[in-house]
Structures are given as structure tokens and as C-alpha cells.
Design a protein around this motif. Sequence first.
Motif, PDB file in Angstrom:
ATOM      1  N   LYS A  27      33.776  -8.971  31.985  1.00 50.99           N
ATOM      2  CA  LYS A  27      35.000  -9.679  32.364  1.00 50.99           C
ATOM      3  C   LYS A  27      34.689 -10.977  33.093  1.00 50.99           C
ATOM      4  CE  LYS A  27      39.047  -9.223  35.370  1.00 50.99           C
ATOM      5  NZ  LYS A  27      39.761  -8.332  36.323  1.00 50.99           N
ATOM      6  N   GLY A  28      33.726 -10.944  34.005  1.00 51.47           N
ATOM      7  CA  GLY A  28      33.448 -12.112  34.831  1.00 51.47           C
ATOM      8  C   GLY A  28      32.480 -13.104  34.233  1.00 51.47           C
ATOM      9  N   LEU A  29      31.592 -12.627  33.342  1.00 51.66           N
ATOM     10  CA  LEU A  29      30.532 -13.496  32.814  1.00 51.66           C
ATOM     11  C   LEU A  29      30.638 -13.729  31.317  1.00 51.66           C
ATOM     12  CD1 LEU A  29      27.499 -11.983  34.773  1.00 51.66           C
ATOM     13  CD2 LEU A  29      28.886 -13.966  35.390  1.00 51.66           C
ATOM     14  N   GLY A  30      31.487 -12.979  30.656  1.00 52.26           N
ATOM     15  CA  GLY A  30      31.609 -13.134  29.211  1.00 52.26           C
ATOM     16  C   GLY A  30      31.026 -11.944  28.479  1.00 52.26           C
ATOM     17  N   ALA A  31      31.617 -11.617  27.344  1.00 57.61           N
ATOM     18  CA  ALA A  31      31.202 -10.433  26.592  1.00 57.61           C
ATOM     19  C   ALA A  31      30.639 -10.800  25.233  1.00 57.61           C
ATOM     20  CB  ALA A  31      32.399  -9.489  26.429  1.00 57.61           C
ATOM     21  N   GLY A  32      29.906 -11.893  25.163  1.00 57.00           N
ATOM     22  CA  GLY A  32      29.334 -12.312  23.887  1.00 57.00           C
ATOM     23  C   GLY A  32      28.493 -11.226  23.249  1.00 57.00           C
ATOM     24  N   ALA A  33      28.643 -11.030  21.951  1.00 56.01           N
ATOM     25  CA  ALA A  33      27.933  -9.959  21.247  1.00 56.01           C
ATOM     26  C   ALA A  33      26.648 -10.440  20.580  1.00 56.01           C
ATOM     27  CB  ALA A  33      28.860  -9.347  20.195  1.00 56.01           C
ATOM     28  N   PRO A  46      33.551  -7.614  48.124  1.00 53.90           N
ATOM     29  CA  PRO A  46      33.601  -7.206  46.720  1.00 53.90           C
ATOM     30  C   PRO A  46      32.218  -6.795  46.239  1.00 53.90           C
ATOM     31  CG  PRO A  46      33.569  -9.579  46.882  1.00 53.90           C
ATOM     32  CD  PRO A  46      33.712  -9.067  48.291  1.00 53.90           C
ATOM     33  N   LEU A  47      32.175  -6.140  45.111  1.00 51.88           N
ATOM     34  CA  LEU A  47      30.879  -5.758  44.548  1.00 51.88           C
ATOM     35  C   LEU A  47      30.056  -6.989  44.180  1.00 51.88           C
ATOM     36  CD1 LEU A  47      32.017  -2.841  42.221  1.00 51.88           C
ATOM     37  CD2 LEU A  47      30.543  -2.619  44.232  1.00 51.88           C
ATOM     38  N   LEU A  48      30.720  -7.973  43.569  1.00 50.39           N
ATOM     39  CA  LEU A  48      30.036  -9.136  43.020  1.00 50.39           C
ATOM     40  C   LEU A  48      30.820 -10.411  43.306  1.00 50.39           C
ATOM     41  CD1 LEU A  48      29.532  -7.576  39.461  1.00 50.39           C
ATOM     42  CD2 LEU A  48      27.760  -7.676  41.223  1.00 50.39           C
ATOM     43  N   VAL A  49      30.094 -11.515  43.374  1.00 49.84           N
ATOM     44  CA  VAL A  49      30.730 -12.831  43.456  1.00 49.84           C
ATOM     45  C   VAL A  49      30.013 -13.755  42.478  1.00 49.84           C
ATOM     46  CG1 VAL A  49      31.280 -14.823  44.887  1.00 49.84           C
ATOM     47  CG2 VAL A  49      31.378 -12.525  45.882  1.00 49.84           C
ATOM     48  N   VAL A  50      30.780 -14.415  41.630  1.00 47.80           N
ATOM     49  CA  VAL A  50      30.223 -15.400  40.703  1.00 47.80           C
ATOM     50  C   VAL A  50      30.431 -16.788  41.303  1.00 47.80           C
ATOM     51  CG1 VAL A  50      30.277 -16.355  38.373  1.00 47.80           C
ATOM     52  CG2 VAL A  50      30.800 -13.937  38.740  1.00 47.80           C
ATOM     53  N   VAL A  51      29.365 -17.542  41.413  1.00 46.94           N
ATOM     54  CA  VAL A  51      29.428 -18.890  41.965  1.00 46.94           C
ATOM     55  C   VAL A  51      29.097 -19.876  40.855  1.00 46.94           C
ATOM     56  CG1 VAL A  51      28.530 -20.487  43.694  1.00 46.94           C
ATOM     57  CG2 VAL A  51      28.736 -18.048  44.239  1.00 46.94           C
ATOM     58  N   ARG A  52      30.026 -20.757  40.535  1.00 44.40           N
ATOM     59  CA  ARG A  52      29.807 -21.773  39.500  1.00 44.40           C
ATOM     60  C   ARG A  52      29.143 -22.981  40.156  1.00 44.40           C
ATOM     61  NH1 ARG A  52      30.294 -18.757  34.982  1.00 44.40           N
ATOM     62  NH2 ARG A  52      32.108 -17.377  35.183  1.00 44.40           N
ATOM     63  N   GLN A 100      35.529 -13.598  42.925  1.00 40.35           N
ATOM     64  CA  GLN A 100      35.142 -12.237  43.285  1.00 40.35           C
ATOM     65  C   GLN A 100      35.378 -11.299  42.100  1.00 40.35           C
ATOM     66  OE1 GLN A 100      37.015 -10.815  46.855  1.00 40.35           O
ATOM     67  NE2 GLN A 100      36.033 -12.361  48.160  1.00 40.35           N
ATOM     68  N   LEU A 101      34.436 -10.352  41.916  1.00 39.89           N
ATOM     69  CA  LEU A 101      34.572  -9.314  40.901  1.00 39.89           C
ATOM     70  C   LEU A 101      34.482  -7.970  41.609  1.00 39.89           C
ATOM     71  CD1 LEU A 101      32.164 -10.680  38.116  1.00 39.89           C
ATOM     72  CD2 LEU A 101      34.638 -11.008  38.294  1.00 39.89           C
ATOM     73  N   ASP A 102      35.491  -7.140  41.443  1.00 43.79           N
ATOM     74  CA  ASP A 102      35.487  -5.873  42.166  1.00 43.79           C
ATOM     75  C   ASP A 102      36.176  -4.795  41.355  1.00 43.79           C
ATOM     76  OD1 ASP A 102      34.729  -4.313  44.287  1.00 43.79           O
ATOM     77  OD2 ASP A 102      36.308  -4.988  45.641  1.00 43.79           O
ATOM     78  N   VAL A 103      35.761  -3.558  41.576  1.00 44.46           N
ATOM     79  CA  VAL A 103      36.365  -2.406  40.928  1.00 44.46           C
ATOM     80  C   VAL A 103      36.040  -1.181  41.775  1.00 44.46           C
ATOM     81  CG1 VAL A 103      34.356  -1.865  39.481  1.00 44.46           C
ATOM     82  CG2 VAL A 103      36.641  -1.200  38.721  1.00 44.46           C
ATOM     83  N   ALA A 104      36.937  -0.207  41.781  1.00 43.27           N
ATOM     84  CA  ALA A 104      36.677   1.044  42.498  1.00 43.27           C
ATOM     85  C   ALA A 104      35.763   1.918  41.643  1.00 43.27           C
ATOM     86  CB  ALA A 104      37.989   1.759  42.790  1.00 43.27           C
ATOM     87  N   LEU A 143      30.880  -0.976  35.961  1.00 41.52           N
ATOM     88  CA  LEU A 143      30.145  -2.185  36.344  1.00 41.52           C
ATOM     89  C   LEU A 143      29.878  -3.066  35.130  1.00 41.52           C
ATOM     90  CD1 LEU A 143      27.624  -0.742  38.959  1.00 41.52           C
ATOM     91  CD2 LEU A 143      29.454  -2.395  39.394  1.00 41.52           C
ATOM     92  N   GLY A 144      29.545  -2.448  33.998  1.00 35.98           N
ATOM     93  CA  GLY A 144      29.321  -3.227  32.788  1.00 35.98           C
ATOM     94  C   GLY A 144      30.575  -3.972  32.353  1.00 35.98           C
ATOM     95  N   ALA A 145      31.730  -3.287  32.423  1.00 34.79           N
ATOM     96  CA  ALA A 145      32.995  -3.937  32.065  1.00 34.79           C
ATOM     97  C   ALA A 145      33.303  -5.078  33.030  1.00 34.79           C
ATOM     98  CB  ALA A 145      34.120  -2.910  32.086  1.00 34.79           C
ATOM     99  N   LEU A 146      32.956  -4.895  34.299  1.00 35.50           N
ATOM    100  CA  LEU A 146      33.194  -5.938  35.295  1.00 35.50           C
ATOM    101  C   LEU A 146      32.350  -7.178  34.992  1.00 35.50           C
ATOM    102  CD1 LEU A 146      34.886  -6.195  37.916  1.00 35.50           C
ATOM    103  CD2 LEU A 146      32.835  -5.530  39.179  1.00 35.50           C
TER     104      LEU A 146
END
Length: 257
Positions: A180-186, A122-128, A138-142, A174-177
Motif C-alpha cells: 500500500k505504501g510503496l507500491g505493489a508492482g508485480a 506507527p509501525l512504519l514511516v515513508v520519507v520521500r 505514516q503506515l500502520d496496522v493492528a 505487514l506485506g499488505a502495508l
Amino acid sequence: MKRRHLLGATAAGLAATAWPAFLREAFGDGAACDETGKPAAAAGSLVQVSAAFRRARQAKRALLVFVIPADDGAKWERGHAFGELLNFGADRDIAPLAGVEVVCATMADLKKLVPSAGDGEPLLVVVRTDKVPVAATQLDVALPIYDRMRLMTENREELLKRDDAIAAKRIGALGALLRKGLGAGADNLEARAASVRARLVKAPPAGARWAIASGCGTEVEGVDETGMMACGMGHVPSKSRRFLYFFAVEGRGAPPR
């Protein structure tokens, strides 16, 4: 101390002693030792992942892995995509990175430390890092790709416009990914994005180098006389020119150490 807290701490300690040596060291429980009592060193680029894991855990934050593909051609493509995001992403695209520790690593190395990282690349993996056992997502997108065949059919103005449009789609995906995976706090977007640029754009994430592709060669930042040919690419989209270089400067075909 309450009895249930004592029992919980004891159980956690016993579980930790059963972890592999490199995982005990990554969790900061002192230098891991092998069966002889001597320090056990992690092999290869696993050192980078272990060190990043330790930093993340100490800072009480997640670890985000930019996955380095095994295929050399894929390394170039992915390195350029990550470069576009970090160098040209809007505040909202890169701000989620402010709350994580970032490292570049292969899935093979990551899975030695985090078996739950999963399969594929995958493009990215988030490990807690606060979970036992460690939790990974896993975070992935085409991603859209550049059509190099159009180099022969489009004039320069049309080509540059098309390049910029594709780069914007790649950065947006990638920004949307990340959101989605880390949070979209404004909150504090500008300040958070500025901290990411200071930490990951001025200097590269652990496990990679910044490089410049001119179309005639590749110059790795901070390395004298690299001058490596960029896989025959005569044209490099403007937003792709500064990219994450996933090769060892010495060996050129191996991941960075």
C-alpha cells in the motif's frame, strides 16, 4: 542556463542554508557547521537516520523507517513482527523493500530530521527524500498478537499450528502495508525479493541487530556471550525466534547506536 532555472536553483540554495545543521548534512551539502564554523555532529541515533537519509537521497529512493517504540516491552513485540516479515515473508510481501533505503529509528530521532513525520508510534514511516520540505507518510496496522495464556491449555501440536496461523496473518498484514505504501508492482518479484533478503536478512537494517530468542535467553548475532534473558518468555513461536533487536548490547535498555 535559462533564467527561470537559475532562479530556481538560487532559491533552493537559499532555502537549504536555512535548514538545521543536521538536515543540511543529511542532504549531502557538505559537513554542516555551527555558528563557530566547526562541524556540527548529530547526537545519538540521529546519526543513523541522517546517514540513511543521505544514502536514500543519493540513490534517488525513498527512506523507509522501521519505527522503534519507546516502551521496552513494545520493542520486543515489534522486533519479532519485523523479524517474521523479513525472514518468512513471501516474495510479494518483501519485494517492495527493494526500492527503498531502510533504517530502524525512534520517532523522537526521526522527527528531529523530519518534523512532518507526525505523532504517535506507527509501525512504519515513508520519507520521500526528493521533496522540499521533506514529505512523510505514516503506515500502520493492528497486528494480531500471540495468546500466551494458551500455553497452559493447548498441547504442543495445537500450539504450533496456532502460532503459525498467527504469524501468517502478521506477515500478511505487514506485506499488505508495504504494498500500500510503496507500491505493489508485480515485475521481477523473485529478483527484487532476493535482493531484499541479501541486503536485510543476511545483515540487519541500520539501527538494529539480528538476535535469536530460544525461550531461555537471547543471543545477539555477532556479539559474544550476550546470553540475555528474554523477558521471561519460555515459549517463542518458531517464526519469531530470529528477530530485530532494538536495544544497545551494552546498556540493554537503550536503542542501538
